[in-house]
Design a protein around this motif. Structure first.
Motif, PDB file in Angstrom:
ATOM      1  N   SER A   1       0.830  -1.201   0.000  1.00 42.45           N
ATOM      2  CA  SER A   1       0.000   0.000   0.000  1.00 42.45           C
ATOM      3  C   SER A   1       0.869   1.257   0.000  1.00 42.45           C
ATOM      4  CB  SER A   1      -0.923  -0.001   1.215  1.00 42.45           C
ATOM      5  OG  SER A   1      -1.678   1.184   1.281  1.00 42.45           O
TER       6      SER A   1
ATOM      7  N   SER B   1     -16.471  -0.363   1.578  1.00 38.41           N
ATOM      8  CA  SER B   1     -15.400   0.234   2.380  1.00 38.41           C
ATOM      9  C   SER B   1     -15.961   1.126   3.485  1.00 38.41           C
ATOM     10  CB  SER B   1     -14.462   1.046   1.485  1.00 38.41           C
ATOM     11  OG  SER B   1     -13.883   0.221   0.489  1.00 38.41           O
TER      12      SER B   1
ATOM     13  N   ALA C   1     -17.202  -1.133   6.188  1.00 37.52           N
ATOM     14  CA  ALA C   1     -16.046  -1.620   6.948  1.00 37.52           C
ATOM     15  C   ALA C   1     -15.527  -0.533   7.887  1.00 37.52           C
ATOM     16  CB  ALA C   1     -14.944  -2.069   5.997  1.00 37.52           C
TER      17      ALA C   1
ATOM     18  N   PRO D   1      -9.052  -3.357   6.487  1.00 41.20           N
ATOM     19  CA  PRO D   1      -9.316  -2.720   5.186  1.00 41.20           C
ATOM     20  C   PRO D   1      -8.977  -1.239   5.166  1.00 41.20           C
ATOM     21  CG  PRO D   1     -11.172  -4.110   5.855  1.00 41.20           C
ATOM     22  CD  PRO D   1     -10.242  -4.046   7.017  1.00 41.20           C
ATOM     23  N   HIS D   2      -9.397  -0.502   6.203  1.00 41.39           N
ATOM     24  CA  HIS D   2      -9.176   0.947   6.170  1.00 41.39           C
ATOM     25  C   HIS D   2      -7.693   1.295   6.294  1.00 41.39           C
ATOM     26  CE1 HIS D   2      -9.014   0.403  10.532  1.00 41.39           C
ATOM     27  NE2 HIS D   2      -8.551   1.628  10.660  1.00 41.39           N
TER      28      HIS D   2
ATOM     29  N   LEU E   1     -15.326  -6.955   9.202  1.00 45.06           N
ATOM     30  CA  LEU E   1     -14.115  -6.415   8.585  1.00 45.06           C
ATOM     31  C   LEU E   1     -13.403  -7.462   7.750  1.00 45.06           C
ATOM     32  CD1 LEU E   1     -12.542  -4.267  11.444  1.00 45.06           C
ATOM     33  CD2 LEU E   1     -13.709  -3.471   9.406  1.00 45.06           C
ATOM     34  N   SER E   2     -13.345  -8.680   8.256  1.00 46.19           N
ATOM     35  CA  SER E   2     -12.663  -9.739   7.528  1.00 46.19           C
ATOM     36  C   SER E   2     -13.373 -10.050   6.219  1.00 46.19           C
ATOM     37  CB  SER E   2     -12.575 -10.994   8.404  1.00 46.19           C
ATOM     38  OG  SER E   2     -11.734 -11.946   7.808  1.00 46.19           O
TER      39      SER E   2
ATOM     40  N   ALA F   1     -15.112  -7.850   4.507  1.00 48.83           N
ATOM     41  CA  ALA F   1     -14.900  -6.700   3.621  1.00 48.83           C
ATOM     42  C   ALA F   1     -13.462  -6.611   3.117  1.00 48.83           C
ATOM     43  CB  ALA F   1     -15.261  -5.409   4.344  1.00 48.83           C
ATOM     44  N   LEU F   2     -12.551  -7.298   3.769  1.00 42.45           N
ATOM     45  CA  LEU F   2     -11.123  -7.175   3.497  1.00 42.45           C
ATOM     46  C   LEU F   2     -10.705  -7.518   2.065  1.00 42.45           C
ATOM     47  CD1 LEU F   2      -8.346  -6.544   4.648  1.00 42.45           C
ATOM     48  CD2 LEU F   2      -8.238  -8.886   5.527  1.00 42.45           C
TER      49      LEU F   2
ATOM     50  N   PRO G   1     -10.077  -4.243  -0.693  1.00 43.32           N
ATOM     51  CA  PRO G   1      -8.797  -3.540  -0.875  1.00 43.32           C
ATOM     52  C   PRO G   1      -7.634  -4.472  -1.170  1.00 43.32           C
ATOM     53  CG  PRO G   1      -9.385  -3.610   1.455  1.00 43.32           C
ATOM     54  CD  PRO G   1     -10.579  -4.113   0.697  1.00 43.32           C
ATOM     55  N   MET G   2      -7.672  -5.712  -0.649  1.00 40.52           N
ATOM     56  CA  MET G   2      -6.560  -6.637  -0.899  1.00 40.52           C
ATOM     57  C   MET G   2      -6.430  -6.959  -2.382  1.00 40.52           C
ATOM     58  SD  MET G   2      -6.713  -9.388   2.246  1.00 40.52           S
ATOM     59  CE  MET G   2      -5.035  -9.977   2.164  1.00 40.52           C
TER      60      MET G   2
END
Length: 424
Positions: A73, A104, A107, A213-214, A362-363, A365-366, A369-370
């Protein structure tokens, strides 16, 4: 940033000054706060109390994955001058961008639920306040810290760094007080095992609380305009500094997370394995390890809640501006993201259970971004000669696959189906 700092950074990049690593130190420290938020407390306490040192390998694996993705990132922000949300807006179809933004934002709100509740709960327990008072004080303190950003990134980094030191020092104290079985710790770190379905849920929660994610979105934004470069050699030097900082900052975060599990395993697993709530952990710690250990635990929880809530608000702003080019006042975002926490309290939902479930959200939604990060990091038309190839790309793909696989298994389990090889 002062002119003196900019000049010193330029001298380091141009080779006119030796060292200078600390001038570039800061973005990973801020991002690392996301890996020590109150959601980690909830999942790590449940892991240590219920399974002893047996799930330490999950914490270790999650931290290594986090190091890789935070480094990528930061690399994307340094090389492109854009953050991950801005890149997504420029390269993906609009419907996909809107969907990514919504996921996002959900999340980010789940993150803030965990962070805000954790800080409020710590204040409530430490000072004997009603939880609502703790929430109000947490809101005021986090907003006050957010105002430091007006003075540039250095004041904010110093404040966040100080809070990280408080968290680390608190758990260093716990390690001296708790009766740790270090051979058991080594075994738990090196022996992957998921004995039952509950362990799987906690493992996914640990990953959701560790690889955030954030934080992936935020790190690219923190590095995108930090230093002005004139050629590729200077960019390479900044990327090198960034990689070094990520390893240091996230190693500290990983050790704090492991210390949480170790403390819970040492104090609760034998005789108090049913401890699965922060409140119970605090009240049980007092007779087991003494009031000083319990106070250190709450002090770290408050520092964690306040610092991570600040960082979560910063990330939420960056996500909205990057995806849809909209900006709302900090106070309004702070107010909006507090609403779920007040709703949870008003409904009488168990706070620790809410924290654990927020990490599962969160997991899930992860992957957004990954997957986006891997996609941009490997593209030569975006990254030029900084595009990742070979082992790094494969490791990133394996990390994302592991997270996606665990999420699928968890959803399968939550739908009522049994997981082969796991006891219910």
């Amino acid at each position: 940033m002062t002119d003196r700092t900019r000049s010193a950074m330029a001298d380091v990049l141009a080779g006119r000054r030796r060292g200078g690593f600390l001038l570039f130190f800061g973005p990973a420290v801020i991002a690392s706060v996301a890996y020590m938020d109150p959601g980690n407390y909830a999942t790590n306490i449940e892991a240590g109390a219920g399974y002893g040192y047996g799930l330490l390998w999950v914490v270790l694996a999650a931290n290594l994955i986090a190091m890789l993705f935070q480094a990528l990132s930061a690399r994307v922000g340094i090389v492109t001058g854009l953050n991950l949300a801005e890149l997504s807006r420029e390269h993906f179809p609009r419907p996909a961008v809107i969907a990514m933004w919504i996921v996002s934002e959900i999340a980010a709100m789940a993150t803030d639920l965990a962070e805000f509740l954790g800080g409020a709960l710590g204040l409530s327990l430490l000072f004997g306040w009603p939880l609502l008072w703790g929430m109000v004080v947490t809101a005021i303190v986090t907003y006050a810290i957010l105002m430091f950003e007006r003075g540039g990134f250095r004041p904010m980094e110093i404040v966040i760094g100080a809070l990280v030191m408080i968290i680390g020092a608190s758990y260093l104290i716990e390690m001296f007080i708790a009766p740790v079985d270090w051979s058991g710790v080594l075994m738990g770190m090196s022996t992957p095992d998921l004995p039952d379905a509950r362990a799987l849920t906690i493992a996914v929660g640990i990953i959701g609380a560790t690889v955030m994610p954030h934080a992936i979105f935020l790190h690219s934004g923190l590095t995108q305009h930090r230093a002005i470069t004139s050629d590729l050699a200077e960019k390479k030097r900044i990327v090198s500094f960034s990689n070094r900082e990520v390893i240091i900052a996230l190693a500290v975060a990983g050790m704090v997370n492991m210390a949480m599990v170790i403390m819970a395993a040492s104090a609760f697993h034998q005789g108090h394995a049913d401890v699965a709530e922060i409140e119970t952990a605090y009240h049980t710690l007092t007779p087991l390890l003494g009031g000083f250990a319990a106070a250190a635990f709450l002090t770290s929880l408050i520092a964690s809640g306040v610092s991570s809530s600040v960082v979560g608000t910063m990330a939420g702003q960056m996500i909205m501006q990057g995806f849809i080019r909209r900006h709302i006042p900090i106070w309004l975002r702070r107010a909006i993201t507090m609403i779920p926490a007040f709703v949870v309290v008003a409904m009488g939902v168990n706070t620790t259970e809410a924290l654990v479930m927020s990490q599962v959200v969160l997991s899930i939604a992860l992957p957004v971004p990954m997957v986006a990060l891997i996609w941009f990091a490997h593209r030569r038309d975006v990254m030029g000669q900084f595009a990742v190839r070979g082992p790094i790309l494969w490791l990133a793909a394996i990390g994302a696959t592991v997270v996606l696989g665990l999420n699928f298994v968890l959803l399968w389990q939550m739908a009522g189906f049994s997981v082969p090889g796991l006891a219910n």
